[in-house]
Write an enzyme that holds these catalytic residues in place. Structure first.
Site, PDB file in Angstrom:
ATOM      1  CB  THR A 169      -0.976   0.102   1.202  1.00 44.05           C
ATOM      2  OG1 THR A 169      -1.441   1.459   1.306  1.00 44.05           O
ATOM      3  CG2 THR A 169      -0.367  -0.264   2.527  1.00 44.05           C
ATOM      4  NE  ARG A 203      -9.703   5.040   2.363  1.00 45.54           N
ATOM      5  CZ  ARG A 203     -10.697   5.369   1.533  1.00 45.54           C
ATOM      6  NH1 ARG A 203     -11.760   5.986   1.982  1.00 45.54           N
ATOM      7  NH2 ARG A 203     -10.599   5.067   0.259  1.00 45.54           N
ATOM      8  CG  ASP A 260      -2.677   4.801   2.012  1.00 46.30           C
ATOM      9  OD1 ASP A 260      -2.297   5.706   1.251  1.00 46.30           O
ATOM     10  OD2 ASP A 260      -3.829   4.333   1.988  1.00 46.30           O
TER      11      ASP A 260
HETATM   12  O1  F6P Z   1      -5.654   2.515  -0.187  1.00 47.54           O
HETATM   13  C1  F6P Z   1      -4.764   3.349  -0.831  1.00 47.54           C
HETATM   14  C2  F6P Z   1      -5.417   4.594  -1.283  1.00 47.54           C
HETATM   15  O2  F6P Z   1      -4.444   5.152  -2.073  1.00 47.54           O
HETATM   16  C3  F6P Z   1      -5.923   5.589  -0.227  1.00 47.54           C
HETATM   17  O3  F6P Z   1      -4.946   6.438   0.294  1.00 47.54           O
HETATM   18  C4  F6P Z   1      -6.975   6.350  -0.971  1.00 47.54           C
HETATM   19  O4  F6P Z   1      -7.917   6.924  -0.124  1.00 47.54           O
HETATM   20  C5  F6P Z   1      -7.579   5.276  -1.804  1.00 47.54           C
HETATM   21  O5  F6P Z   1      -6.555   4.361  -2.093  1.00 47.54           O
HETATM   22  C6  F6P Z   1      -8.254   5.759  -3.066  1.00 47.54           C
HETATM   23  O6  F6P Z   1      -8.511   4.664  -3.857  1.00 47.54           O
HETATM   24  P1  F6P Z   1      -9.503   4.524  -5.092  1.00 47.54           P
HETATM   25  O7  F6P Z   1      -9.677   5.870  -5.691  1.00 47.54           O
HETATM   26  O8  F6P Z   1      -8.787   3.570  -5.989  1.00 47.54           O
HETATM   27  O9  F6P Z   1     -10.741   3.941  -4.561  1.00 47.54           O
END
Ligand code: F6P
Length: 341
Positions: free
Chosen positions: A125, A171, A127
């Site tokens: 990830t 997030r 994150d």
């Molecule tokens: O889980 C990783 C991440 O990059 C988060 O930081 C972000 O909120 C999310 O994915 C957004 O993902 P998507 O737009 O693909 O649903």
């Protein structure tokens, strides 16, 4: 042995490096056969497969994304989902699975393991918010992309005497904002773990202008004002119950302009952080994870996730990795406050 491989959740740079390492070592050292499951847990749930062998993994080390595809499908939420996966794995002659994913994908792996599915997890990830590992691959690349963006914003902010807000992903955890903000010399860093006071942010912005420099404010998408709420887009929750975040960057730029009278703009980095070629650090980490994951399968050690502890790759129980998120500790945030304002 026949091994299934899948990548789930938000993609990130380095996924292909893991797939390549798993297949290369599995074939060369253990004589295993592989089957690729398409689009995360949707693959085993709906029997969506692709050929996966040496030919398919040739040349993919530096490629971003995932040759297997990904999705946020949650089979636990599907009626009879676990039983369907067990049936499909049996019909396809799959003995064990390598699941490459973050908290959601590996949360499903943890539950499948409890039902007797032989699975090894691999942490990915951007994150960097998975517990039980010092780093996930993808994070280093995302931080580099965000740092490059901050470097660029400095020069345009200086030219126009503007405050520039950069919104990065994160997030629940502010690791990307913390690291890219520090590396890029941001004057304010805002993370989901510590609600911020907008008056204080404006104070830092003004003091930066007083020293004749233009301020850069690096904000994680999940950061929130102490008297406000998370900013989300009007969109349905995903299968794991997450809202789509959006808006904090624009909100901050508007508030800063309104309260300080200084012209402000926001740049939202979004999925640019997730795409493209992985850094050397992420390629090495992903490759080492892949090698260790196939070794775990060979040793018959299931229900584990491979993890980075210091410079060693170790195996930890999947449940340890998915129980709680790894957020930024208060002392790490305190460290960077020296550079605010
Ligand atoms: O889980 C990783 C991440 O990059 C988060 O930081 C972000 O909120 C999310 O994915 C957004 O993902 P998507 O737009 O693909 O649903």
């Amino acid at each position: 042995m026949r091994i299934g491989v899948l990548t789930g959740g938000g993609d990130c740079p380095g996924l292909n490096a893991v797939i390549r390492a798993v297949v290369r070592k599995g074939v060369a050292d253990y004589g295993y056969e592989f089957i690729g499951f398409r689009d995360g847990w949707k693959g085993p749930l709906e029997g969506l497969t692709m050929e996966l062998g040496i030919d398919q993994v040739r040349g993919i080390l530096p490629r971003g994304g995932t040759i297997l595809g990904s999705s946020r499908t949650n089979p636990i939420k599907v009626d009879g989902g676990v039983a369907t996966i067990e049936k499909n794995l049996a019909e396809l002659g799959v003995d064990a699975l390598v699941a490459i994913g973050g908290e959601d994908t590996l949360g499903v792996a943890t539950q499948l393991h409890e039902h007797g599915v032989k699975v090894v997890g691999c942490p990915k990830t951007i994150d960097n918010d998975l517990s039980a590992t010092d780093y996930t691959f993808g994070f280093d690349t995302a931080v580099q992309v965000a740092t490059d963006a901050i470097d660029r914003l400095h020069t345009t902010a200086e030219s126009h005497h503007r405050a520039l807000v950069i919104e990065v992903m994160g997030r629940h955890a502010g690791w990307i904002a913390l690291h890219s903000g520090l590396a890029g010399g941001a004057n304010v860093i805002l993370i989901p773990e510590v609600p911020f006071d907008i008056d204080q942010v404006c104070g830092w912005v003004e003091s930066r202008f007083e020293s004749h420099y233009a301020p850069i404010i690096c904000v994680a998408e999940g950061a929130l004002p102490s008297d406000g709420d998370l900013m989300t887009r009007e969109a349905p929750l995903d299968a794991f119950g997450h809202a789509r975040l959006a808006g904090i960057g624009d909100w901050l730029a508007n508030e800063i302009e309104r309260r300080t009278g200084k012209e402000s703009r926001a740049a939202v980095l979004g999925h640019i952080q997730r795409g493209g070629t992985p850094t050397a650090f992420d390629r090495v980490l992903a490759t080492r994870f892949g090698l260790q994951a196939i070794d775990a399968i060979h040793d018959g050690e299931f229900g584990v996730m491979v993890a980075l502890h210091g410079t060693d790759i170790v195996r930890v129980p999947l449940s340890e990795a998915t129980g709680v998120l790894k957020t930024v500790p208060p002392e790490r945030y305190e460290e960077v406050r020296t550079f605010f304002g």
